[in-house]
Design an enzyme around this catalytic site. Structure first.
Site, PDB file in Angstrom:
ATOM      1  N   THR A 247      27.553 -22.032  17.215  1.00 48.88           N
ATOM      2  CA  THR A 247      27.192 -21.156  16.087  1.00 48.88           C
ATOM      3  C   THR A 247      27.796 -21.582  14.745  1.00 48.88           C
ATOM      4  O   THR A 247      27.629 -20.893  13.746  1.00 48.88           O
ATOM      5  CB  THR A 247      27.607 -19.694  16.359  1.00 48.88           C
ATOM      6  N   GLY A 248      28.483 -22.722  14.743  1.00 50.39           N
ATOM      7  CA  GLY A 248      29.046 -23.223  13.483  1.00 50.39           C
ATOM      8  C   GLY A 248      28.228 -24.395  12.990  1.00 50.39           C
ATOM      9  O   GLY A 248      27.071 -24.227  12.560  1.00 50.39           O
ATOM     10  N   VAL A 249      28.797 -25.579  13.102  1.00 50.88           N
ATOM     11  CA  VAL A 249      28.135 -26.821  12.668  1.00 50.88           C
ATOM     12  C   VAL A 249      26.742 -26.953  13.312  1.00 50.88           C
ATOM     13  O   VAL A 249      25.804 -27.442  12.678  1.00 50.88           O
ATOM     14  CB  VAL A 249      29.017 -28.044  13.060  1.00 50.88           C
ATOM     15  N   TYR A 250      26.572 -26.490  14.542  1.00 48.07           N
ATOM     16  CA  TYR A 250      25.304 -26.655  15.264  1.00 48.07           C
ATOM     17  C   TYR A 250      24.268 -25.563  14.959  1.00 48.07           C
ATOM     18  O   TYR A 250      23.169 -25.576  15.535  1.00 48.07           O
ATOM     19  CB  TYR A 250      25.555 -26.775  16.770  1.00 48.07           C
TER      20      TYR A 250
ATOM     21  N   GLY B  58      35.305 -28.074  12.878  1.00 48.28           N
ATOM     22  CA  GLY B  58      35.290 -26.751  13.511  1.00 48.28           C
ATOM     23  C   GLY B  58      36.415 -26.544  14.509  1.00 48.28           C
ATOM     24  O   GLY B  58      37.530 -27.068  14.349  1.00 48.28           O
TER      25      GLY B  58
ATOM     26  N   ASP C  48      36.716 -27.724  17.444  1.00 50.23           N
ATOM     27  CA  ASP C  48      37.046 -29.011  18.068  1.00 50.23           C
ATOM     28  C   ASP C  48      38.180 -29.704  17.290  1.00 50.23           C
ATOM     29  O   ASP C  48      39.154 -30.200  17.886  1.00 50.23           O
ATOM     30  CB  ASP C  48      35.770 -29.869  18.041  1.00 50.23           C
TER      31      ASP C  48
HETATM   32  N1  AR6 Z   1      39.255 -20.482  17.100  1.00 46.99           N
HETATM   33  C1  AR6 Z   1      38.125 -19.886  17.553  1.00 46.99           C
HETATM   34  N2  AR6 Z   1      36.913 -20.101  17.027  1.00 46.99           N
HETATM   35  C2  AR6 Z   1      36.837 -20.955  15.980  1.00 46.99           C
HETATM   36  C3  AR6 Z   1      37.968 -21.625  15.454  1.00 46.99           C
HETATM   37  C4  AR6 Z   1      39.223 -21.362  16.064  1.00 46.99           C
HETATM   38  N3  AR6 Z   1      40.334 -21.944  15.649  1.00 46.99           N
HETATM   39  N4  AR6 Z   1      37.550 -22.404  14.416  1.00 46.99           N
HETATM   40  C5  AR6 Z   1      36.206 -22.227  14.306  1.00 46.99           C
HETATM   41  N5  AR6 Z   1      35.779 -21.354  15.237  1.00 46.99           N
HETATM   42  P1  AR6 Z   1      31.919 -25.073  15.536  1.00 46.99           P
HETATM   43  P2  AR6 Z   1      29.533 -25.876  17.077  1.00 46.99           P
HETATM   44  C6  AR6 Z   1      34.426 -20.848  15.506  1.00 46.99           C
HETATM   45  O1  AR6 Z   1      31.330 -25.599  14.279  1.00 46.99           O
HETATM   46  O2  AR6 Z   1      28.658 -25.068  16.209  1.00 46.99           O
HETATM   47  C7  AR6 Z   1      32.350 -30.038  15.665  1.00 46.99           C
HETATM   48  O3  AR6 Z   1      32.380 -30.977  14.640  1.00 46.99           O
HETATM   49  C8  AR6 Z   1      33.432 -20.873  14.372  1.00 46.99           C
HETATM   50  O4  AR6 Z   1      33.629 -19.752  13.540  1.00 46.99           O
HETATM   51  O5  AR6 Z   1      33.351 -25.335  15.798  1.00 46.99           O
HETATM   52  O6  AR6 Z   1      29.356 -25.818  18.563  1.00 46.99           O
HETATM   53  C9  AR6 Z   1      32.153 -30.665  17.042  1.00 46.99           C
HETATM   54  O7  AR6 Z   1      32.803 -31.914  17.134  1.00 46.99           O
HETATM   55  C10 AR6 Z   1      32.105 -20.789  15.130  1.00 46.99           C
HETATM   56  O8  AR6 Z   1      31.779 -19.432  15.360  1.00 46.99           O
HETATM   57  O9  AR6 Z   1      31.109 -25.631  16.839  1.00 46.99           O
HETATM   58  C11 AR6 Z   1      30.664 -30.814  17.106  1.00 46.99           C
HETATM   59  O10 AR6 Z   1      30.215 -31.977  16.442  1.00 46.99           O
HETATM   60  C12 AR6 Z   1      32.411 -21.441  16.471  1.00 46.99           C
HETATM   61  O11 AR6 Z   1      33.831 -21.668  16.492  1.00 46.99           O
HETATM   62  C13 AR6 Z   1      30.156 -29.595  16.382  1.00 46.99           C
HETATM   63  O12 AR6 Z   1      31.205 -29.214  15.491  1.00 46.99           O
HETATM   64  C14 AR6 Z   1      31.705 -22.742  16.734  1.00 46.99           C
HETATM   65  O13 AR6 Z   1      31.640 -23.514  15.550  1.00 46.99           O
HETATM   66  C15 AR6 Z   1      29.917 -28.436  17.323  1.00 46.99           C
HETATM   67  O14 AR6 Z   1      29.352 -27.383  16.608  1.00 46.99           O
END
Ligand code: AR6
Length: 175
Positions: A124-127, A32, A34
């Site tokens: 809101t992504g992986v979590y 994601g 991160d």
């Molecule tokens: N810019 C802005 N937002 C983004 C980008 C970007 N480049 N890429 C994705 N998003 P997530 P979580 C959005 O999965 O749910 C990781 O593996 C995406 O559309 O990144 O908190 C970490 O290491 C979504 O709306 O984070 C943890 O293990 C949002 O970012 C885990 O994922 C969050 O999605 C955290 O999961």
């Protein structure tokens, strides 16, 4: 509210003071947003993160931003959403509060009149946190604690998030 901005795009391109990373408890990178942050910041970020001894869910820690255009990164760990019975709402709220707390400390240390901080849609992504509920929590928490010296940018990478945030922040429906 004039100091809340909704932006559609990639958070790593923003030239703000601070961007927030949606990290995990190890702070050692992942997928994601991160993954993108670590890739674009460069390997020095991982080296700094290794010294932090992780971060508990709901808390936040700050690092340098290395090759990114922003000045600092605040890494926060959102809750993994299960069924809403595991304090998920409160933990997500804590993420936003703790990030603003660190941003204010940074502002004070650097004697800045205004600090500009950009958030992704934490959890809101992986979590798997429900997007509408996460948006409501993010906007309401920020509205409660924001002051005239902070600018908050909600960065929406996905169209669905952009629509939710525009509605929640500005009361605008997009179709
Ligand atoms: N810019 C802005 N937002 C983004 C980008 C970007 N480049 N890429 C994705 N998003 P997530 P979580 C959005 O999965 O749910 C990781 O593996 C995406 O559309 O990144 O908190 C970490 O290491 C979504 O709306 O984070 C943890 O293990 C949002 O970012 C885990 O994922 C969050 O999605 C955290 O999961």
């Amino acid at each position: 509210m004039k100091n809340i901005i909704v932006f559609k795009g990639d958070i790593t391109n923003l030239n703000v003071d601070i961007i927030v990373n949606a990290a995990n408890e190890t702070l050692l990178g992942g997928g994601g947003v991160d993954g993108v942050i670590h890739r674009k910041a460069g390997k020095e970020l991982l080296e700094e993160c290794k010294k932090l001894n992780g971060c508990n869910t709901g808390e936040a820690k700050m690092t340098n931003a290395y090759r990114l255009p922003c000045d600092k990164i605040i890494h926060t760990v959102g809750p993994i959403y299960r069924d809403g019975q595991y304090n998920e709402k409160q933990l997500l709220e804590s993420c936003y509060k703790n990030c603003i707390k660190l941003a204010k400390e940074y502002q004070k240390e650097n004697k800045l009149n205004i600090v500009k901080i950009a958030f992704p849609c934490i959890s809101t992504g992986v979590y798997r946190f429900p997007k509408d509920l996460a948006c409501e929590i993010a906007v309401n928490t920020i509205k409660k604690i924001i002051d005239d010296n902070i600018v908050v940018v909600f960065v929406c990478y996905e169209e669905i998030d952009y629509q939710l945030y525009m509605k929640e922040v500005h009361n605008i429906e997009i179709d």
